[in-house]
Design a protein around this motif. Structure first.
Motif, mmCIF file in Angstrom:
data_model
loop_
_atom_site.group_PDB
_atom_site.id
_atom_site.type_symbol
_atom_site.label_atom_id
_atom_site.label_comp_id
_atom_site.label_asym_id
_atom_site.label_seq_id
_atom_site.Cartn_x
_atom_site.Cartn_y
_atom_site.Cartn_z
ATOM 1 N N MET A 158 0.814 -1.220 0.000
ATOM 2 C CA MET A 158 0.000 0.000 0.000
ATOM 3 C C MET A 158 0.848 1.270 0.000
ATOM 4 O O MET A 158 0.314 2.377 0.011
ATOM 5 C CB MET A 158 -0.920 -0.007 1.219
ATOM 6 N N ALA A 159 2.177 1.112 -0.020
ATOM 7 C CA ALA A 159 3.065 2.267 0.086
ATOM 8 C C ALA A 159 3.262 2.962 -1.252
ATOM 9 O O ALA A 159 3.445 2.306 -2.282
ATOM 10 C CB ALA A 159 4.423 1.821 0.625
ATOM 11 N N ASP A 160 3.233 4.298 -1.243
ATOM 12 C CA ASP A 160 3.689 5.062 -2.408
ATOM 13 C C ASP A 160 5.204 5.212 -2.335
ATOM 14 O O ASP A 160 5.882 5.288 -3.351
ATOM 15 C CB ASP A 160 3.048 6.459 -2.420
ATOM 16 N N ILE A 161 5.693 5.323 -1.095
ATOM 17 C CA ILE A 161 7.124 5.513 -0.852
ATOM 18 C C ILE A 161 7.535 4.557 0.266
ATOM 19 O O ILE A 161 6.839 4.470 1.284
ATOM 20 C CB ILE A 161 7.397 6.969 -0.387
ATOM 21 N N VAL A 162 8.642 3.859 0.082
ATOM 22 C CA VAL A 162 9.159 3.008 1.156
ATOM 23 C C VAL A 162 10.428 3.660 1.703
ATOM 24 O O VAL A 162 11.355 3.967 0.949
ATOM 25 C CB VAL A 162 9.468 1.581 0.645
ATOM 26 N N ILE A 163 10.433 3.926 3.016
ATOM 27 C CA ILE A 163 11.610 4.487 3.667
ATOM 28 C C ILE A 163 12.347 3.334 4.349
ATOM 29 O O ILE A 163 11.907 2.817 5.382
ATOM 30 C CB ILE A 163 11.219 5.576 4.698
ATOM 31 N N ASP A 164 13.436 2.913 3.714
ATOM 32 C CA ASP A 164 14.207 1.792 4.258
ATOM 33 C C ASP A 164 15.023 2.296 5.455
ATOM 34 O O ASP A 164 15.912 3.124 5.294
ATOM 35 C CB ASP A 164 15.114 1.247 3.149
ATOM 36 N N ASN A 165 14.700 1.770 6.643
ATOM 37 C CA ASN A 165 15.422 2.197 7.848
ATOM 38 C C ASN A 165 16.247 1.056 8.438
ATOM 39 O O ASN A 165 16.463 0.975 9.637
ATOM 40 C CB ASN A 165 14.427 2.754 8.885
ATOM 41 N N SER A 166 16.711 0.172 7.559
ATOM 42 C CA SER A 166 17.506 -0.953 8.065
ATOM 43 C C SER A 166 18.959 -0.554 8.300
ATOM 44 O O SER A 166 19.716 -1.263 8.957
ATOM 45 C CB SER A 166 17.429 -2.135 7.089
ATOM 46 N N GLY A 167 19.349 0.611 7.755
ATOM 47 C CA GLY A 167 20.724 1.069 7.923
ATOM 48 C C GLY A 167 20.889 1.955 9.151
ATOM 49 O O GLY A 167 20.064 1.938 10.065
ATOM 50 N N SER A 168 21.940 2.745 9.127
ATOM 51 C CA SER A 168 22.256 3.619 10.266
ATOM 52 C C SER A 168 21.339 4.846 10.284
ATOM 53 O O SER A 168 20.647 5.130 9.301
ATOM 54 C CB SER A 168 23.705 4.096 10.136
ATOM 55 N N LEU A 169 21.380 5.583 11.399
ATOM 56 C CA LEU A 169 20.613 6.833 11.487
ATOM 57 C C LEU A 169 21.173 7.883 10.525
ATOM 58 O O LEU A 169 20.427 8.731 10.037
ATOM 59 C CB LEU A 169 20.606 7.351 12.930
ATOM 60 N N GLU A 170 22.465 7.800 10.230
ATOM 61 C CA GLU A 170 23.069 8.723 9.242
ATOM 62 C C GLU A 170 22.501 8.444 7.849
ATOM 63 O O GLU A 170 22.213 9.351 7.077
ATOM 64 C CB GLU A 170 24.600 8.577 9.194
#
Ligand code: ADP
Length: 201
Positions: free
Chosen positions: A168-180
């Motif tokens: 259902m996402a228009d945009i996927v924000i991949d947060n599997s990496g670092s906060l940087e």
């Protein structure tokens, strides 16, 4: 408000981490969880209705809502839960709309864990899903909340499935990496949203 971007994701996916980064850029974030608390603040009609329905012992000494007591009362009582939801859901919806209308930043972020499960979906032009693999979600939530694995897994099981959310996402924000890494992802999205808001599309 011409452009409202919805942010959602499972527990511990990083919704708060993402919305903080938009706030750092001067973008107003309307938060569904905060709106849900605002409508039952002292002086609001919903709190009087709740005290009337459940009795004055649903209030704390300072007149604010005893959330733990209320949770207890509706926990295993579908009729009471439904009464409460019928009272509060429209008020929460109106509070969210009012807050979005008051936004003066170039676009608005609307953060809600239940964006895709409710009619809140209709309030946003774009759905951005914060995504991490389930093992990362489990690990970060356990570290944040000091909950055991079983508790977090039960919450995850009660939420929408990862694949369904991604669909259902228009945009996927991949947060599997670092906060940087997340910082640069948010910066790129911010530039994109600013351009889009300016075009008025
Ligand atoms: P949500 O709001 O979706 O429940 P949070 O933003 O609170 O999730 O993130 C869950 C936990 O993981 C928090 O303690 C947060 O500081 C941490 N966290 C979020 N993103 C990252 C990341 N990219 N790297 C490391 N830790 C992160």
């Amino acid at each position: 408000m011409s452009l409202v971007v919805g942010i959602t994701g499972g527990i511990g996916s990083g919704k708060s981490a993402v919305t903080r980064k938009f706030e750092d850029r001067g973008i107003t974030v309307v938060d569904a969880d905060i709106a849900a608390r605002v409508v039952v603040e002292p002086g609001r009609p919903a709190l009087a209705a709740i005290a009337n329905h459940f009795g004055a012992d649903i209030l704390l000494a300072d007149g604010s809502l005893d959330r733990a007591a209320l949770r207890q009362r509706v926990f295993s009582n579908d009729a009471e839960r439904s009464w409460l939801e019928q009272l509060t859901h429209p008020l929460i919806g109106q509070e969210i709309v009012d807050q979005l209308e008051a936004v003066t930043s170039p676009y608005a972020i609307f953060a809600s864990p239940l964006l895709l499960e409710t009619s809140q979906r209709e309030l946003v032009e774009l759905v951005a899903v914060v995504d991490v693999p389930e093992d990362v979600q489990l690990e970060r939530t356990m570290a944040r909340d000091d909950n055991d694995e079983g508790q977090v897994k039960r919450i995850m099981a009660a939420q929408m499935k990862r694949a369904e959310r991604l669909e259902m996402a228009d945009i996927v924000i991949d947060n599997s990496g670092s906060l940087e890494r997340l910082e640069s992802v948010v910066e790129a999205l911010h530039v994109q949203f600013l351009a889009r808001a300016e075009l008025g599309t």
